[in-house]
Design a protein around this motif. Structure first.
Motif, PDB file in Angstrom:
ATOM      1  N   GLU A  47     -28.822 -49.180  14.718  1.00  0.00           N
ATOM      2  CA  GLU A  47     -29.936 -48.319  15.131  1.00  0.00           C
ATOM      3  C   GLU A  47     -30.147 -48.460  16.630  1.00  0.00           C
ATOM      4  N   PRO A  48     -30.444 -47.398  17.346  1.00  0.00           N
ATOM      5  CA  PRO A  48     -30.796 -46.078  16.861  1.00  0.00           C
ATOM      6  C   PRO A  48     -29.598 -45.201  16.504  1.00  0.00           C
ATOM      7  N   GLY A  49     -28.394 -45.686  16.715  1.00  0.00           N
ATOM      8  CA  GLY A  49     -27.209 -44.931  16.323  1.00  0.00           C
ATOM      9  C   GLY A  49     -26.555 -44.203  17.486  1.00  0.00           C
ATOM     10  N   ARG A  50     -25.454 -43.537  17.156  1.00  0.00           N
ATOM     11  CA  ARG A  50     -24.711 -42.762  18.156  1.00  0.00           C
ATOM     12  C   ARG A  50     -24.427 -41.368  17.593  1.00  0.00           C
ATOM     13  N   LEU A  51     -24.277 -40.435  18.513  1.00  0.00           N
ATOM     14  CA  LEU A  51     -24.124 -39.031  18.175  1.00  0.00           C
ATOM     15  C   LEU A  51     -22.882 -38.479  18.873  1.00  0.00           C
ATOM     16  N   LEU A  52     -22.115 -37.664  18.164  1.00  0.00           N
ATOM     17  CA  LEU A  52     -20.952 -37.008  18.739  1.00  0.00           C
ATOM     18  C   LEU A  52     -21.396 -35.770  19.510  1.00  0.00           C
ATOM     19  N   LEU A  53     -21.021 -35.724  20.789  1.00  0.00           N
ATOM     20  CA  LEU A  53     -21.329 -34.562  21.624  1.00  0.00           C
ATOM     21  C   LEU A  53     -20.061 -34.079  22.322  1.00  0.00           C
ATOM     22  N   PRO A 140     -25.114 -43.035  22.645  1.00  0.00           N
ATOM     23  CA  PRO A 140     -26.260 -43.661  21.978  1.00  0.00           C
ATOM     24  C   PRO A 140     -27.422 -42.675  21.908  1.00  0.00           C
ATOM     25  N   LEU A 141     -28.099 -42.626  20.771  1.00  0.00           N
ATOM     26  CA  LEU A 141     -29.221 -41.689  20.601  1.00  0.00           C
ATOM     27  C   LEU A 141     -30.347 -41.936  21.592  1.00  0.00           C
ATOM     28  N   ASP A 142     -30.480 -43.179  22.056  1.00  0.00           N
ATOM     29  CA  ASP A 142     -31.554 -43.464  23.011  1.00  0.00           C
ATOM     30  C   ASP A 142     -31.086 -43.317  24.463  1.00  0.00           C
ATOM     31  N   ASP A 143     -29.877 -42.807  24.692  1.00  0.00           N
ATOM     32  CA  ASP A 143     -29.359 -42.601  26.044  1.00  0.00           C
ATOM     33  C   ASP A 143     -28.428 -41.384  26.057  1.00  0.00           C
ATOM     34  N   LEU A 144     -28.959 -40.239  25.657  1.00  0.00           N
ATOM     35  CA  LEU A 144     -28.160 -39.021  25.608  1.00  0.00           C
ATOM     36  C   LEU A 144     -27.953 -38.469  27.013  1.00  0.00           C
ATOM     37  N   ARG A 146     -27.156 -35.185  29.768  1.00  0.00           N
ATOM     38  CA  ARG A 146     -27.781 -33.876  29.952  1.00  0.00           C
ATOM     39  C   ARG A 146     -27.240 -32.937  28.870  1.00  0.00           C
ATOM     40  N   LEU A 147     -28.146 -32.364  28.108  1.00  0.00           N
ATOM     41  CA  LEU A 147     -27.778 -31.479  27.003  1.00  0.00           C
ATOM     42  C   LEU A 147     -27.898 -30.017  27.424  1.00  0.00           C
ATOM     43  N   THR A 148     -27.114 -29.148  26.769  1.00  0.00           N
ATOM     44  CA  THR A 148     -27.314 -27.718  26.976  1.00  0.00           C
ATOM     45  C   THR A 148     -28.696 -27.368  26.415  1.00  0.00           C
ATOM     46  N   PRO A 149     -29.326 -26.314  26.918  1.00  0.00           N
ATOM     47  CA  PRO A 149     -30.654 -25.956  26.397  1.00  0.00           C
ATOM     48  C   PRO A 149     -30.666 -25.736  24.883  1.00  0.00           C
ATOM     49  N   ASN A 150     -29.655 -25.057  24.333  1.00  0.00           N
ATOM     50  CA  ASN A 150     -29.636 -24.807  22.886  1.00  0.00           C
ATOM     51  C   ASN A 150     -29.458 -26.097  22.102  1.00  0.00           C
ATOM     52  N   THR A 151     -28.635 -27.016  22.618  1.00  0.00           N
ATOM     53  CA  THR A 151     -28.447 -28.303  21.938  1.00  0.00           C
ATOM     54  C   THR A 151     -29.746 -29.091  21.944  1.00  0.00           C
ATOM     55  N   ALA A 152     -30.442 -29.106  23.074  1.00  0.00           N
ATOM     56  CA  ALA A 152     -31.732 -29.809  23.149  1.00  0.00           C
ATOM     57  C   ALA A 152     -32.715 -29.228  22.145  1.00  0.00           C
ATOM     58  N   LEU A 153     -32.723 -27.900  22.014  1.00  0.00           N
ATOM     59  CA  LEU A 153     -33.615 -27.241  21.060  1.00  0.00           C
ATOM     60  C   LEU A 153     -33.254 -27.635  19.629  1.00  0.00           C
ATOM     61  N   VAL A 154     -31.972 -27.530  19.269  1.00  0.00           N
ATOM     62  CA  VAL A 154     -31.554 -27.843  17.893  1.00  0.00           C
ATOM     63  C   VAL A 154     -31.838 -29.298  17.576  1.00  0.00           C
ATOM     64  N   LEU A 155     -31.441 -30.214  18.434  1.00  0.00           N
ATOM     65  CA  LEU A 155     -31.684 -31.635  18.163  1.00  0.00           C
ATOM     66  C   LEU A 155     -33.180 -31.933  18.079  1.00  0.00           C
ATOM     67  N   GLY A 156     -33.974 -31.271  18.914  1.00  0.00           N
ATOM     68  CA  GLY A 156     -35.420 -31.487  18.892  1.00  0.00           C
ATOM     69  C   GLY A 156     -36.044 -31.158  17.547  1.00  0.00           C
ATOM     70  N   VAL A 157     -35.519 -30.131  16.871  1.00  0.00           N
ATOM     71  CA  VAL A 157     -36.029 -29.759  15.549  1.00  0.00           C
ATOM     72  C   VAL A 157     -35.880 -30.940  14.580  1.00  0.00           C
ATOM     73  N   TYR A 158     -34.863 -31.767  14.782  1.00  0.00           N
ATOM     74  CA  TYR A 158     -34.584 -32.894  13.879  1.00  0.00           C
ATOM     75  C   TYR A 158     -35.031 -34.235  14.457  1.00  0.00           C
ATOM     76  N   ILE A 160     -34.568 -35.542  17.503  1.00  0.00           N
ATOM     77  CA  ILE A 160     -33.581 -36.227  18.344  1.00  0.00           C
ATOM     78  C   ILE A 160     -33.640 -35.638  19.748  1.00  0.00           C
ATOM     79  N   GLY A 161     -33.524 -36.495  20.745  1.00  0.00           N
ATOM     80  CA  GLY A 161     -33.374 -36.035  22.121  1.00  0.00           C
ATOM     81  C   GLY A 161     -34.664 -35.720  22.837  1.00  0.00           C
ATOM     82  N   PRO A 162     -34.527 -35.077  24.031  1.00  0.00           N
ATOM     83  CA  PRO A 162     -35.678 -34.862  24.907  1.00  0.00           C
ATOM     84  C   PRO A 162     -36.732 -33.914  24.360  1.00  0.00           C
ATOM     85  N   ARG A 163     -36.388 -33.067  23.416  1.00  0.00           N
ATOM     86  CA  ARG A 163     -37.361 -32.125  22.856  1.00  0.00           C
ATOM     87  C   ARG A 163     -37.822 -32.536  21.459  1.00  0.00           C
TER      88      ARG A 163
END
Length: 173
Positions: A47-53, A140-144, A146-158, A160-163
């Motif tokens: 935890e907090p885990g890692r994410l494939l980008l 790492p999920l706690d050190d993502l 710079r995300l694309t705006p759409n990626t930040a939006l999608v991850l934020g719904v779940y 995750i990330g800055p949003r």
């Protein structure tokens, strides 16, 4: 429109042959592109885990494995296909879990179906073509990055990330 007139219009519409009704609906109704997105976590990470980008041209931000569905393609099949095409990671469609909410309606006219998956990063080779995808990296999920705006939006719904703290009213299940 008065109730009687609206009722008569519906009755007339439903008397039309099915192909004619379909054409009328396609002319009037909004049209959406439908895509499939994979949020893939490293099953080995603590935890907090890692994410494939992925970093795709022009390379100004990092995004998720995603793409448009082919005509008649099941969303989970499209998500698994796009994941493999863009990163080399194979997850069987029946091993992907529909995210909740499973669909995100974007204001600019497309719908993303979102699926979750996990693989062990230590034994999963990442393969990119250098054209459509420049790089695939576990972050790492706690050190993502710079995300694309759409990626930040999608991850934020779940969550995750800055949003993550934002509520997205356009998300639907």
């Amino acid at each position: 429109m008065p109730r009687r007139l609206r009722g008569a219009a519906y009755q007339g519409f439903y008397r039309l042959p099915h192909p004619v009704r379909r054409r009328i609906v396609r002319l009037i109704a909004p049209k959406y592109l439908v895509g499939a997105v994979c949020i893939v976590r490293d099953s080995d990470a603590r935890e907090p885990g890692r994410l494939l980008l992925l970093r795709q041209p022009p390379g100004r931000g990092w995004g998720l494995p995603a793409g448009l569905l082919k005509k008649g393609e099941a969303p989970e099949v499209g998500a698994a296909r796009e994941l493999h095409e863009e990163s080399g990671v194979r997850i069987a469609p029946d091993e992907l879990t529909p995210a909740v909410p499973n669909a995100i309606v974007h204001p600019k006219g497309w719908v993303d179906t979102v699926f979750m998956g996990t693989v062990p990063a230590s034994t999963t080779e990442l393969v990119v073509d250098g054209g459509e995808v420049l790089e695939a990296v576990w972050f790492p999920l706690d050190d993502l990055p710079r995300l694309t705006p759409n990626t930040a939006l999608v991850l934020g719904v779940y969550g995750i990330g800055p949003r993550a703290a934002e509520q997205t009213p356009s998300a639907s299940s």
